[in-house]
Design an enzyme around this catalytic site. Structure first.
Site, PDB file in Angstrom:
ATOM      1  CE  LYS A  46       6.462  17.195  -5.760  1.00  0.00           C
ATOM      2  NZ  LYS A  46       6.840  16.971  -7.163  1.00  0.00           N
ATOM      3  NE  ARG A 144       4.833  15.239 -14.032  1.00  0.00           N
ATOM      4  CZ  ARG A 144       5.511  15.226 -12.901  1.00  0.00           C
ATOM      5  NH1 ARG A 144       5.376  14.211 -12.067  1.00  0.00           N
ATOM      6  NH2 ARG A 144       6.341  16.196 -12.588  1.00  0.00           N
ATOM      7  CE1 TYR A 273     -11.755  -5.464  12.328  1.00  0.00           C
ATOM      8  CE2 TYR A 273      -9.911  -3.952  11.990  1.00  0.00           C
ATOM      9  CZ  TYR A 273     -11.224  -4.181  12.374  1.00  0.00           C
ATOM     10  OH  TYR A 273     -11.992  -3.141  12.799  1.00  0.00           O
ATOM     11  CG  MET A 321      -9.026   3.885  10.209  1.00  0.00           C
ATOM     12  SD  MET A 321     -10.735   4.402  10.094  1.00  0.00           S
ATOM     13  CE  MET A 321     -11.373   3.282   8.866  1.00  0.00           C
TER      14      MET A 321
HETATM   15  C1  LIG Z   1       8.234  16.843  -7.164  1.00  0.00           C
HETATM   16  C2  LIG Z   1       8.990  17.626  -8.142  1.00  0.00           C
HETATM   17  C3  LIG Z   1      10.297  18.029  -7.883  1.00  0.00           C
HETATM   18  C4  LIG Z   1      11.095  17.574  -6.696  1.00  0.00           C
HETATM   19  O1  LIG Z   1      11.457  16.219  -6.842  1.00  0.00           O
HETATM   20  P1  LIG Z   1      12.378  15.465  -5.775  1.00  0.00           P
HETATM   21  O2  LIG Z   1      12.643  14.159  -6.419  1.00  0.00           O
HETATM   22  O3  LIG Z   1      11.585  15.343  -4.528  1.00  0.00           O
HETATM   23  O4  LIG Z   1      13.589  16.285  -5.577  1.00  0.00           O
HETATM   24  C5  LIG Z   1      10.882  18.891  -8.790  1.00  0.00           C
HETATM   25  N1  LIG Z   1      10.232  19.295  -9.905  1.00  0.00           N
HETATM   26  C6  LIG Z   1       8.980  18.888 -10.184  1.00  0.00           C
HETATM   27  C7  LIG Z   1       8.313  19.359 -11.429  1.00  0.00           C
HETATM   28  C8  LIG Z   1       8.317  18.043  -9.335  1.00  0.00           C
HETATM   29  O5  LIG Z   1       7.086  17.622  -9.626  1.00  0.00           O
END
Ligand SMILES: *Cc1c(COP(=O)(O)O)cnc(C)c1O
Length: 383
Positions: A46, A144, A273, A321
């Site tokens: 991701k 979550r 800045y 930036m």
């Molecule tokens: C991001 C994520 C992972 C991986 O987590 P790491 O700490 O980077 O190994 C695994 N499972 C879910 C559901 C995640 O959101």
């Protein structure tokens, strides 16, 4: 298209690049494989593969032996499919009803986190005359997404009624597996395993079970179950300063640029800045063509350091930036000299952990802030 300029090798772009070391990536996967044995590996890619570049990194991870891919959002999964990747892909995040048809169209595994969502998925699959590939998400304490573990049987029952869904797995996520205090993680694992007893109790085959992120792989081997879901450790970064380093990994990503300007700064002159830094004595300052617009955090102003000619020098003044300034004291540096913002040069190294500490955040954020304006360059990884 404007975007394609960034891939156009004929243009002499500014020299800022993110370099992805595929040899390191391969070694990290091998070390993980040695550790987990036959347990399946779902590589988490991701957020642009934690800044390493989604498509290329995913392809290399598969080539190096991971079994499946995990992404956060539908569009990340679609991008991987459009790039020709055929491995199983699970979208880990929550879904909105009108996204389901796209999951089916692109053969992406859907996270069903409630009875309602599962029914929506089943209805959409029925209407499209397709089978949905589903993973059921149990909330064991992260709070979550996912059905609460006490109620997991309701989701499993609902699955028995879902006529157009295939069960590809059941999963949960740890809230604090990086913590040296292991009690809450053990509690989550116990809750997960207790929920899964539903399957033998009903004479059903147990689906693929997975819960372990990087920190759990490193310090909770009993949580590896049928599949692990590491992200950050594949990229060679430990998930926290106190996590057991039971697998040796090394960083994959570096960020480099080159000096674009050199000047002598007289005592009393200020830099940048808001004139937050003033030279106490005559010194030499170079300018680098990189700034917070690239994801190089502004909070590194007057705190971060870079490597030039194998030496460490402080960032002075506010990071702008697109540019930042570095005090090289009485040393010399020339336009075109390499400057390392993340990674090694000579004997010195700047780690994402170090930057995270300066920015009062975690290494994950440092990596994922690095945005797409900076070209990724892949080195090594020969078969
Ligand atoms: C991001 C994520 C992972 C991986 O987590 P790491 O700490 O980077 O190994 C695994 N499972 C879910 C559901 C995640 O959101």
């Amino acid at each position: 298209m404007f975007e394609s300029v960034f891939d156009d090798g004929s243009i002499a772009m500014r020299p800022t690049v993110i370099e992805v070391d595929l040899d390191a990536l391969r070694d990290n996967v091998s070390r993980l494989r040695d550790h987990v044995g036959n347990t399946r590996i779902m590589a988490t890619v991701k957020a642009n593969a934690y800044g390493h570049g989604l498509v290329r990194t995913a392809k290399e991870l598969l080539r190096f032996g991971v079994d499946e891919l995990g992404v956060a959002f539908l569009e990340e999964g679609i991008a991987l499919r459009r790039a020709g990747i055929t491995a199983p892909i699970l979208v880990l995040g929550g879904i909105i009803g009108n996204q389901i048809a796209h999951f089916l169209e692109y053969d992406l595994q859907i996270t069903a986190s409630s009875v309602f969502k599962l029914r929506q998925i089943d209805e959409t699959a029925a209407a499209m005359g397709k089978r949905a590939q589903v993973q059921l998400k149990i909330d064991t304490g992260m709070g979550r997404i996912g059905i609460r573990h006490e109620n997991a049987a309701q989701l499993f029952d609902a699955f028995q009624d879902a006529r157009h869904c295939d069960l590809r797995g059941v999963f949960s996520h740890f809230a604090s597996s990086h913590d040296p205090d292991k009690r809450f993680t053990r509690l989550q694992l116990d809750r997960f395993l207790a929920a899964l007893e539903y399957f033998p109790r009903h004479g059903l085959p147990t689906p693929t079970r997975h819960i372990a992120n990087s920190a759990a792989v490193l310090q909770h081997p009993d949580a590896m179950l049928d599949m692990v879901r590491p992200g950050i450790m594949l990229y060679g970064v430990y998930p926290g300063p106190e996590v057991e380093r039971s697998i040796r990994i090394r960083p994959v990503l570096s960020m480099k640029t080159r000096v674009v300007y050199f000047k002598v700064v007289l005592a009393g002159a200020s830099i940048g800045y808001d004139h937050t830094w003033t030279a106490g004595h005559d010194t030499r300052v170079v300018t680098l063509p990189v700034g917070y617009g690239d994801g190089y955090a502004r909070s590194l102003s007057n705190r971060g350091a870079v490597l030039i000619n194998g030496r460490r020098y402080p960032i002075v003044g506010r990071i702008s930036m697109d540019q930042c300034m570095v005090d090289i004291g009485q040393d010399s540096a020339y336009t075109g000299d390499e400057a390392v913002l993340i990674g090694g040069q000579g004997e010195e190294r700047i780690s994402v952990e170090e930057l995270a500490e300066h920015c009062d955040t975690i290494p994950y954020e440092i990596l994922t802030m690095l945005n797409t304006r900076v070209p990724r360059k892949y080195v090594g990884g020969a078969p």
